[in-house]
Scaffold this motif. Structure first.
Motif, mmCIF file in Angstrom:
data_model
loop_
_atom_site.group_PDB
_atom_site.id
_atom_site.type_symbol
_atom_site.label_atom_id
_atom_site.label_comp_id
_atom_site.label_asym_id
_atom_site.label_seq_id
_atom_site.Cartn_x
_atom_site.Cartn_y
_atom_site.Cartn_z
ATOM 1 N N THR A 2 15.407 57.184 -18.354
ATOM 2 C CA THR A 2 16.540 57.379 -19.249
ATOM 3 C C THR A 2 16.969 58.840 -19.234
ATOM 4 O OG1 THR A 2 15.770 55.604 -20.677
ATOM 5 C CG2 THR A 2 17.294 57.176 -21.649
ATOM 6 N N THR A 3 18.276 59.061 -19.220
ATOM 7 C CA THR A 3 18.816 60.415 -19.236
ATOM 8 C C THR A 3 19.757 60.573 -20.419
ATOM 9 O OG1 THR A 3 18.723 60.507 -16.831
ATOM 10 C CG2 THR A 3 20.102 62.130 -17.912
ATOM 11 N N TRP A 4 19.538 61.625 -21.190
ATOM 12 C CA TRP A 4 20.377 61.961 -22.346
ATOM 13 C C TRP A 4 21.200 63.180 -21.993
ATOM 14 C CZ3 TRP A 4 20.206 59.020 -26.822
ATOM 15 C CH2 TRP A 4 19.197 58.060 -26.865
ATOM 16 N N THR A 5 22.518 63.095 -22.218
ATOM 17 C CA THR A 5 23.409 64.201 -21.866
ATOM 18 C C THR A 5 24.401 64.474 -22.994
ATOM 19 O OG1 THR A 5 24.898 62.651 -20.736
ATOM 20 C CG2 THR A 5 23.283 63.808 -19.364
ATOM 21 N N GLU A 24 19.347 67.882 -18.003
ATOM 22 C CA GLU A 24 19.349 66.464 -18.336
ATOM 23 C C GLU A 24 18.048 66.216 -19.099
ATOM 24 O OE1 GLU A 24 19.872 64.105 -14.833
ATOM 25 O OE2 GLU A 24 22.025 64.454 -14.831
ATOM 26 N N THR A 26 15.151 63.857 -21.085
ATOM 27 C CA THR A 26 14.510 62.549 -20.935
ATOM 28 C C THR A 26 14.299 61.850 -22.275
ATOM 29 O OG1 THR A 26 12.327 63.582 -20.912
ATOM 30 C CG2 THR A 26 13.373 63.168 -18.773
ATOM 31 N N GLU A 54 23.459 58.291 -23.730
ATOM 32 C CA GLU A 54 22.219 57.837 -23.089
ATOM 33 C C GLU A 54 22.615 57.045 -21.856
ATOM 34 O OE1 GLU A 54 18.288 55.071 -24.002
ATOM 35 O OE2 GLU A 54 20.012 54.968 -25.333
ATOM 36 N N ASP A 55 22.247 57.539 -20.686
ATOM 37 C CA ASP A 55 22.591 56.891 -19.417
ATOM 38 C C ASP A 55 24.084 56.554 -19.336
ATOM 39 O OD1 ASP A 55 19.998 57.041 -18.418
ATOM 40 O OD2 ASP A 55 19.437 55.108 -19.282
ATOM 41 N N THR A 57 26.214 55.993 -21.761
ATOM 42 C CA THR A 57 26.739 55.248 -22.908
ATOM 43 C C THR A 57 26.695 56.147 -24.141
ATOM 44 O OG1 THR A 57 25.932 53.174 -22.006
ATOM 45 C CG2 THR A 57 26.444 53.209 -24.361
#
Length: 93
Positions: A2-5, A24, A26, A54-55, A57
């Motif tokens: 999972t990537t949070w941006t 990025e 996690t 998140e990814d 979204t």
């Protein structure tokens, strides 16, 4: 993984480049801790509000970087970085 941006915008919704380039993340907690540490620099660099994804979204936002703005973020997904109810601290591990 999972990537949070973060997405950084002017008040009118125009995307801007951040004054401090984020990594990025996690976890959501790491992303929120980072914004809590750098929001003043981001504001000074021209960003007025942020969105967390998140990814790809959107999770919440817009969240104002202006401390004088009001909002809880609870019902609308909006709020202010200076509002302790807007972004929760990461859980202790």
């Amino acid at each position: 993984m999972t990537t949070w941006t973060w997405r950084f915008e002017k008040a009118d919704g125009t995307e801007v480049s951040p004054a401090v380039e984020p990594e990025e993340f996690t976890t959501q907690g790491d992303a929120e801790t980072w914004i809590g540490e750098y929001w003043k620099d981001l504001l000074a660099g021209g960003a007025d509000q942020v969105f967390l994804s998140e990814d790809g979204t959107r999770v919440y936002g817009p969240m104002s970087l202006h401390a004088e703005s009001a909002g809880t973020g609870e019902a609308t997904g909006t709020g202010t970085i200076g509002d302790p109810e807007t972004v929760e601290a990461p859980a202790e591990s």
